[in-house]
Design an enzyme around this catalytic site. Structure first.
Site, mmCIF file in Angstrom:
data_model
loop_
_atom_site.group_PDB
_atom_site.id
_atom_site.type_symbol
_atom_site.label_atom_id
_atom_site.label_comp_id
_atom_site.label_asym_id
_atom_site.label_seq_id
_atom_site.Cartn_x
_atom_site.Cartn_y
_atom_site.Cartn_z
ATOM 1 N N LYS A 180 0.818 -1.220 0.000
ATOM 2 C CA LYS A 180 0.000 0.000 0.000
ATOM 3 C C LYS A 180 0.857 1.279 0.000
ATOM 4 C CE LYS A 180 -4.033 -2.085 0.115
ATOM 5 N NZ LYS A 180 -3.751 -3.461 -0.295
HETATM 6 C C1 LIG Z 1 -9.769 -2.296 -1.768
HETATM 7 C C2 LIG Z 1 -9.253 -3.103 -0.618
HETATM 8 N N1 LIG Z 1 -10.047 -3.325 0.432
HETATM 9 C C3 LIG Z 1 -9.623 -4.026 1.500
HETATM 10 C C4 LIG Z 1 -8.354 -4.549 1.567
HETATM 11 C C5 LIG Z 1 -7.964 -5.402 2.736
HETATM 12 O O1 LIG Z 1 -6.852 -4.927 3.422
HETATM 13 P P1 LIG Z 1 -5.859 -5.939 4.172
HETATM 14 O O2 LIG Z 1 -5.102 -6.689 3.162
HETATM 15 O O3 LIG Z 1 -4.994 -5.019 4.991
HETATM 16 O O4 LIG Z 1 -6.704 -6.816 5.046
HETATM 17 C C6 LIG Z 1 -7.483 -4.324 0.496
HETATM 18 C C7 LIG Z 1 -6.080 -4.786 0.537
HETATM 19 O O5 LIG Z 1 -5.603 -5.720 0.058
HETATM 20 C C8 LIG Z 1 -7.942 -3.606 -0.633
HETATM 21 O O6 LIG Z 1 -7.148 -3.391 -1.683
#
Ligand SMILES: Cc1ncc(COP(=O)(O)O)c(C=O)c1O
Length: 365
Positions: A180
């Site tokens: 990210k």
């Molecule tokens: C659009 C979106 N929502 C939610 C997430 C979930 O985040 P995490 O991977 O930190 O659980 C991600 C990340 O991969 C994402 O790109």
């Protein structure tokens, strides 16, 4: 290989982690509180609640907004599955509407047609770092008394005019996964101006305890550690610089792509600050995979975000979903993400540009 993403961890992050490790406070403690304060101040909200991931942020946001069994949640099928899976976690039903192919974000004009008396919330995603059309979405939500939960996992620092992403919905959720725009290793954050929802999220994050060992509601262990928060505090200071570099890299790529046959650079709305979590082009029909293979052979990493609309995932097919939204279907076949991360050197950018030019001549003409 030029990677599609690369976390930039410097000596400062390493020093801060070392300090935390030596302090003895290695679970949720003072660094998490400091990170929450700094993040809320950056986004411009009253509250920020740090959690273990973007996924747990979404899960707690829905619970805190009162979304539960039998409720419907309108969202985009063109995202990472966590966006809609969070509705399943709370026994609610994700309802998908199409995207606008120009921006890849939820098409607000389709939302009203999907609203029923069970609809409780809308989850727009600021996909690839470009803010969704929040004004229109909020207006619809207001008219129908719905909560808006921003999925800002890919859009730290993105803006609509002078408003920060994460400050416009009832709640917003960020991810700090290593790919990210800023990272804490794993990690997530909820931002909100609603004190009640913020309290709920804090309680639910730690086993439903208002007071130690008193459990009134079912909660979880979704806490962030001070180790992660200490990385986040340094990364937050670097975020604007990282984003600026992403924007410059995107500008460079656009200049080199705009004249090429078969490859379309991403559209950027004039009202927004797009922070290019991904630089995602559209490739002439039927040629996306060939371009991907060509670039990979040249040593350039690429990504397809996302190859399968969420409603076509087995998880959803098994639940009876049979949506077939045309712009989402087209996007899934045409998109290709190119490296845009702030760690790219000018030599790497040049290599990407030269390879795209050669690919365009070889594959499309
Ligand atoms: C659009 C979106 N929502 C939610 C997430 C979930 O985040 P995490 O991977 O930190 O659980 C991600 C990340 O991969 C994402 O790109």
């Amino acid at each position: 290989m030029i990677p599609i993403a690369k976390p930039l961890i410097g000596e400062e992050e390493i020093e801060e982690v070392e300090k935390v490790l030596k302090s003895g406070f290695i679970a949720q403690g003072p660094k998490v509180a400091e990170f929450e304060e700094e993040f809320a101040s950056y986004v411009g909200t009253e509250h920020a609640i740090a959690v273990s991931s973007g996924t747990t942020a979404l899960h707690l946001a829905l619970l805190s907004a009162g979304v539960g069994k039998g409720d419907e949640v309108i969202t985009t099928p063109f995202s990472f599955a966590a966006t809609s899976n969070c509705a399943l976690y709370v026994d609610a039903k994700p309802v998908f509407v199409d995207i606008d192919l120009k921006t890849f974000n939820l098409n607000p004009e389709l939302i009203e047609g999907a609203i029923t008396e069970k609809t409780k919330a809308i989850i727009p995603v600021h996909l690839y770092g470009q803010p969704a059309q929040m004004d229109r979405i909020k207006q619809i939500a207001k008219e129908h008394d719905l909560r808006v939960i921003e999925d800002a996992a890919q859009a730290h620092g993105a803006m609509i005019k002078d408003k920060m992403v994460g400050s416009m919905g009832d709640m917003a959720c960020f991810s700090f996964y290593p790919t990210k725009n800023m990272t804490t290793s794993e990690g997530g954050m909820i931002t909100t101006n609603n004190s009640h929802m913020a309290d709920m999220a804090r309680i639910l994050r730690a086993h439903g305890e208002k007071e130690r060992y008193k459990h009134e509601i079912l909660g979880y262990n979704f806490r962030m550690t001070d180790i992660s928060a200490s990385i986040g505090l340094v990364q937050l200071k670097k975020l604007d610089g990282f984003n600026q570099k992403r924007i410059e890299n995107a500008e460079y790529l656009k200049e080199h792509i705009k004249g090429l046959t078969g490859i379309k650079p991403p559209y950027v709305s004039p009202k927004v600050k797009h922070v290019f979590h991904q630089y995602t082009v559209r490739v002439k029909e039927g040629k996306r995979n060939a371009l991907m293979e060509y670039l990979n052979q040249e040593g350039i990493g690429t990504g397809i975000h996302y190859p399968i609309p969420i409603y076509k995932q087995k998880l959803y097919q098994d639940r009876g979903y049979d949506d077939n939204w045309p712009e989402t279907e087209k996007a899934a076949l045409e998109v290709l993400s190119l490296p845009v991360h702030p760690g790219l050197t000018i030599e790497e950018l040049e290599k990407i540009a030269i390879s795209l030019e050669a690919a365009s001549e070889n594959l499309f003409e």
